[in-house]
Design a protein around this motif. Structure first.
Motif, PDB file in Angstrom:
ATOM      1  N   PHE A 155       0.816  -1.211   0.000  1.00 41.20           N
ATOM      2  CA  PHE A 155       0.000   0.000   0.000  1.00 41.20           C
ATOM      3  C   PHE A 155       0.850   1.261   0.000  1.00 41.20           C
ATOM      4  CE2 PHE A 155      -4.608  -0.451   0.055  1.00 41.20           C
ATOM      5  CZ  PHE A 155      -4.703  -1.823  -0.072  1.00 41.20           C
ATOM      6  N   LEU A 188      -8.126   5.065   1.048  1.00 41.00           N
ATOM      7  CA  LEU A 188      -8.376   3.644   0.815  1.00 41.00           C
ATOM      8  C   LEU A 188      -7.446   2.761   1.619  1.00 41.00           C
ATOM      9  CD1 LEU A 188      -9.207   3.889  -2.919  1.00 41.00           C
ATOM     10  CD2 LEU A 188     -10.665   2.942  -1.149  1.00 41.00           C
ATOM     11  N   THR A 229      -9.072   0.009   3.941  1.00 37.69           N
ATOM     12  CA  THR A 229      -8.810  -1.377   3.569  1.00 37.69           C
ATOM     13  C   THR A 229      -7.974  -2.098   4.621  1.00 37.69           C
ATOM     14  OG1 THR A 229      -8.727  -0.632   1.276  1.00 37.69           O
ATOM     15  CG2 THR A 229      -7.969  -2.861   1.706  1.00 37.69           C
ATOM     16  N   LEU A 230      -6.968  -1.407   5.160  1.00 38.35           N
ATOM     17  CA  LEU A 230      -6.021  -2.088   6.039  1.00 38.35           C
ATOM     18  C   LEU A 230      -6.286  -1.889   7.525  1.00 38.35           C
ATOM     19  CD1 LEU A 230      -2.606  -1.343   4.289  1.00 38.35           C
ATOM     20  CD2 LEU A 230      -4.045  -3.364   4.055  1.00 38.35           C
ATOM     21  N   LEU A 234     -15.752   9.275  -3.484  1.00 38.44           N
ATOM     22  CA  LEU A 234     -15.227   8.202  -4.328  1.00 38.44           C
ATOM     23  C   LEU A 234     -14.595   7.108  -3.469  1.00 38.44           C
ATOM     24  CD1 LEU A 234     -13.537  10.235  -7.208  1.00 38.44           C
ATOM     25  CD2 LEU A 234     -15.532   8.755  -7.393  1.00 38.44           C
ATOM     26  N   SER A 281     -17.245   5.062  -1.700  1.00 37.01           N
ATOM     27  CA  SER A 281     -17.882   4.111  -2.608  1.00 37.01           C
ATOM     28  C   SER A 281     -16.968   2.922  -2.874  1.00 37.01           C
ATOM     29  CB  SER A 281     -18.235   4.840  -3.907  1.00 37.01           C
ATOM     30  OG  SER A 281     -18.626   3.934  -4.885  1.00 37.01           O
ATOM     31  N   ALA A 282     -15.690   3.217  -3.110  1.00 38.50           N
ATOM     32  CA  ALA A 282     -14.726   2.148  -3.371  1.00 38.50           C
ATOM     33  C   ALA A 282     -14.576   1.253  -2.150  1.00 38.50           C
ATOM     34  CB  ALA A 282     -13.380   2.740  -3.765  1.00 38.50           C
ATOM     35  N   THR A 328     -17.553  -1.093  -1.862  1.00 42.98           N
ATOM     36  CA  THR A 328     -17.469  -2.105  -2.916  1.00 42.98           C
ATOM     37  C   THR A 328     -16.396  -3.131  -2.586  1.00 42.98           C
ATOM     38  OG1 THR A 328     -18.002  -0.356  -4.505  1.00 42.98           O
ATOM     39  CG2 THR A 328     -17.179  -2.435  -5.399  1.00 42.98           C
ATOM     40  N   LEU A 329     -15.266  -2.646  -2.113  1.00 49.10           N
ATOM     41  CA  LEU A 329     -14.171  -3.542  -1.801  1.00 49.10           C
ATOM     42  C   LEU A 329     -14.501  -4.447  -0.618  1.00 49.10           C
ATOM     43  CD1 LEU A 329     -11.350  -4.062  -2.927  1.00 49.10           C
ATOM     44  CD2 LEU A 329     -10.446  -2.717  -1.040  1.00 49.10           C
ATOM     45  N   ALA A 352     -16.133  -7.330  -1.968  1.00 52.46           N
ATOM     46  CA  ALA A 352     -15.290  -8.197  -2.788  1.00 52.46           C
ATOM     47  C   ALA A 352     -14.144  -8.821  -1.998  1.00 52.46           C
ATOM     48  CB  ALA A 352     -14.716  -7.391  -3.955  1.00 52.46           C
ATOM     49  N   TRP A 353     -13.597  -8.069  -1.059  1.00 55.63           N
ATOM     50  CA  TRP A 353     -12.372  -8.530  -0.414  1.00 55.63           C
ATOM     51  C   TRP A 353     -12.263  -7.981   0.988  1.00 55.63           C
ATOM     52  CZ3 TRP A 353      -8.736 -11.081  -3.789  1.00 55.63           C
ATOM     53  CH2 TRP A 353      -7.621 -11.602  -3.134  1.00 55.63           C
ATOM     54  N   LEU A 371     -11.109  -7.383   4.548  1.00 55.59           N
ATOM     55  CA  LEU A 371      -9.910  -7.706   5.312  1.00 55.59           C
ATOM     56  C   LEU A 371     -10.099  -7.484   6.805  1.00 55.59           C
ATOM     57  CD1 LEU A 371      -6.685  -6.292   3.630  1.00 55.59           C
ATOM     58  CD2 LEU A 371      -7.290  -8.646   4.052  1.00 55.59           C
TER      59      LEU A 371
END
Lengths: 224, 191, 203
Positions: B12, B43, B47-48, B163, B166-167, B170-171, B174-175, B177
């Protein structure tokens, strides 16, 4: 010798390997099967990257469940995509990575790296950034990074799939010339033709276990 | 930290660097083109999670400080930090951390509006909280004037926050973590 | 690492330890922020240019200065002049110029790897977050290795989306990029473990 006793493995509620009972003592073993047949999972059991839910995998008597670290010193692994294996910026650094993990003294690291560089003519690329190597060179670098650790066995998971024909042949030759035991999972059947034994996987079981001449021909016909 | 966690942090950090190479996006109505790097920061956080995202941005800054041209436009080196915009980059480290922490806490009921709020608070809020005083000190401007000067960038940053939200959602589908922190979880009822 | 802004010369400044230079920079920055009277600033500017001469850095290394003046110093000067008066403007611009020049001097005379080593030592307290200084070294190398690869992916994903006319659409580029990054992370972790890396064991 690598032994699998009563090995079962699931991913979630999907059975991936069922009742594997194998003794692997040949020097060149091929593994084929369709997608989802369990062959990649099987490959990862051999160096303890995966530990089976039930059953045992023994490498020269070492149980992968309890001695994964020791197993990995004996069993190297080459993956399909070299970009997923080359971890350090230059060729030299990446070759030394495994040796540093093994805590070898710097002099020995240096010596082994030089030998490894010479094996596949990578010496002129010693200080090169890894990302500038060609696909074929990268895969040879990945192999070198494993060989430099002097394992007794090397497992290959579809090592030539991303290579062009010329590099595929070159890599096949490299495997052919290896002194250690090679267990190769591959869709490239040509690669396995001069091997000693071929295992055909289907739905988590070994459905055929024979010399390449027989196993590969039967497999090819079943795929037609 | 496990091997996979270390790899996440490094990748990342590399991702934020790579996003600096995307051209700025010019949108209608928004006065200043928006760069993708701040999106990367948001993100990374969502994400992390807090610890890894904070480390990733710290790693990124270590490389920038050492002279690598990783900031959008090819900027790098220690000279970035005393400059007027220095704080807006330094703020990425606490921003990623805060966004990560808030996302972890809100993980189970993460929705686009909630993620947007997190990005505004942890992203815009934190970055400007560091950036504006830094700008004031660096350029010798009074705080209020420094604040006014950054007003032009807020609409663009809100678009980024949307943005990224939204990402993130969506993530998550899908994935995923992250996990909800154990302390915050009530005893689960049978499905 | 031969990356970064380092320019090799034989000088006292080049030979000085990275940590000392960076601390010195921090100290000078703090001092100039606290004491920004014109005499102090002019002296500081002269001293800074003197240091550049001591470091045997010349016009080529100072090529960034015109750019700095045009894009940062001049606009700031005008802005400050109009808002707060020309005296304040001069001081602000002078101070910023000295700070940026000093920071650049450190970058020009210190190898990236030495700076990183010094920063690693300073970040030792991070060990409580599960990252030892040597582990940080591995993380840095890993990041450096992957920046070019991720840059390629950014390009590839944009190309792939270009077919659908989506190359300027942030989400259409970000999601595939993120998924690819996460997928690769899993594969890399496997490969790293396969080469006997021990995440728990301090190197």
């Amino acid at each position: 010798m690598i032994q699998l006793h009563a090995v079962h493995h699931h991913f979630g509620d999907r059975p991936v390997l069922q009742g594997l009972e194998l003794t692997l003592s040949e020097r060149r073993i091929g593994v084929v099967g369709g997608n989802g047949s369990g062959k990649s999972t099987f490959a990862r059991l051999l160096n303890g990257l995966l530990v089976p839910e039930r059953g045992r995998v023994l490498v020269d008597g070492l149980d992968t469940r309890t001695d994964a670290r020791a197993v990995r010193r004996q069993v190297g692994f080459v993956f399909q995509n070299p970009d997923h294996q080359i971890v350090l910026p230059t060729v030299e650094e990446d070759l030394a990575f495994g040796l540093k993990n093994l805590k070898l003294p710097p002099a020995e690291v240096s010596e082994r790296v030089t030998t490894a560089l010479r094996r596949y003519d990578l010496e002129p690329l010693r200080h090169h950034p890894a990302h500038l190597l060609s696909g074929g060179q990268k895969q040879l670098l990945a192999l070198s990074g494993v060989l430099v650790m002097a394992p007794r066995y090397i497992v290959f998971d579809e090592p030539t799939t991303l290579l062009d024909l010329r590099n595929r042949r070159r890599f096949a030759q490299a495997i052919h010339d290896l002194p250690q035991t090679a267990i190769v999972v591959s869709h490239d059947l040509e690669l396995l033709r001069d091997f000693e034994r071929v295992l055909v996987f289907d739905e988590g079981r070994v459905v055929l276990d024979d010399v390449p001449a027989t196993a590969l021909d039967t497999y090819e016909r079943s795929m037609a | 930290m496990k091997t996979r966690d270390l790899v996440h942090v490094a990748l990342f950090a590399a991702l934020v660097a790579a996003l600096g190479l995307l051209p700025p996006l010019a949108l209608p109505v928004i006065p200043v083109p928006i760069t993708a790097q701040t999106l990367g920061v948001m993100l990374a956080g969502s994400t992390l999670g807090a610890r890894k995202a904070g480390l990733a941005l710290l790693l990124f800054h270590l490389l920038v400080a050492a002279g690598l041209p990783l900031l959008a436009g090819g900027h790098g080196g220690l000279a970035v930090y005393p400059g007027p915009t220095g704080g807006f980059f330094v703020g990425w480290v606490p921003a990623a951390f805060v966004i990560g922490a808030l996302t972890e806490r809100a993980w189970r009921r993460l929705s686009v509006p909630l993620a947007f709020a997190i990005n505004v608070l942890g992203g815009i809020g934190v970055i400007y909280a560091v950036g504006i005083p830094w700008l004031a000190v660096s350029a010798g401007l009074p705080l209020t004037q420094a604040a006014w000067g950054t007003l032009l960038f807020v609409p663009g940053d809100c678009v980024k926050a949307a943005l990224a939200a939204s990402a993130a959602v969506t993530l998550k589908r899908a994935w995923p973590l992250l996990q909800a922190p154990r302390a915050a979880e009530p005893p689960s009822s049978p499905p | 690492m031969s990356l970064g802004l380092y320019v090799h010369r034989t000088s006292a400044l080049h030979a000085a330890p990275a940590g000392a230079k960076m601390l010195g920079l921090l100290g000078a920055t703090t001092a100039l922020l606290l004491f920004s009277s014109p005499p102090v600033l002019v002296t500081a500017l002269a001293a800074t240019l003197g240091l550049y001469a001591l470091a045997r850095l010349g016009p080529r290394e100072l090529a960034f200065v015109p750019h700095l003046c045009a894009w940062v110093l001049l606009p700031l000067f005008v802005l400050q002049g109009v808002l707060s008066g020309w005296d304040t403007a001069t001081r602000a611009v002078l101070r910023l110029a000295v700070l940026v020049l000093l920071a650049m001097l450190v970058s020009l005379t210190t190898r990236a790897s030495d700076q990183i080593e010094a920063l690693q030592r300073a970040l030792r307290p991070l060990a409580r977050f599960g990252v030892s200084p040597a582990r940080l070294g591995l993380l840095l190398s890993l990041t450096l290795r992957f920046i070019p690869l991720l840059a390629t992916w950014v390009h590839e994903v944009r190309e792939a989306q270009r077919v659908r006319g989506l190359e300027h659409h942030p989400i259409a580029v970000l999601i595939p990029l993120l998924v690819k990054t996460l997928r690769t992370a899993d594969a890399l972790a496997e490969a790293i473990d396969a080469r006997c890396f021990d995440a728990e064991d301090p190197p």
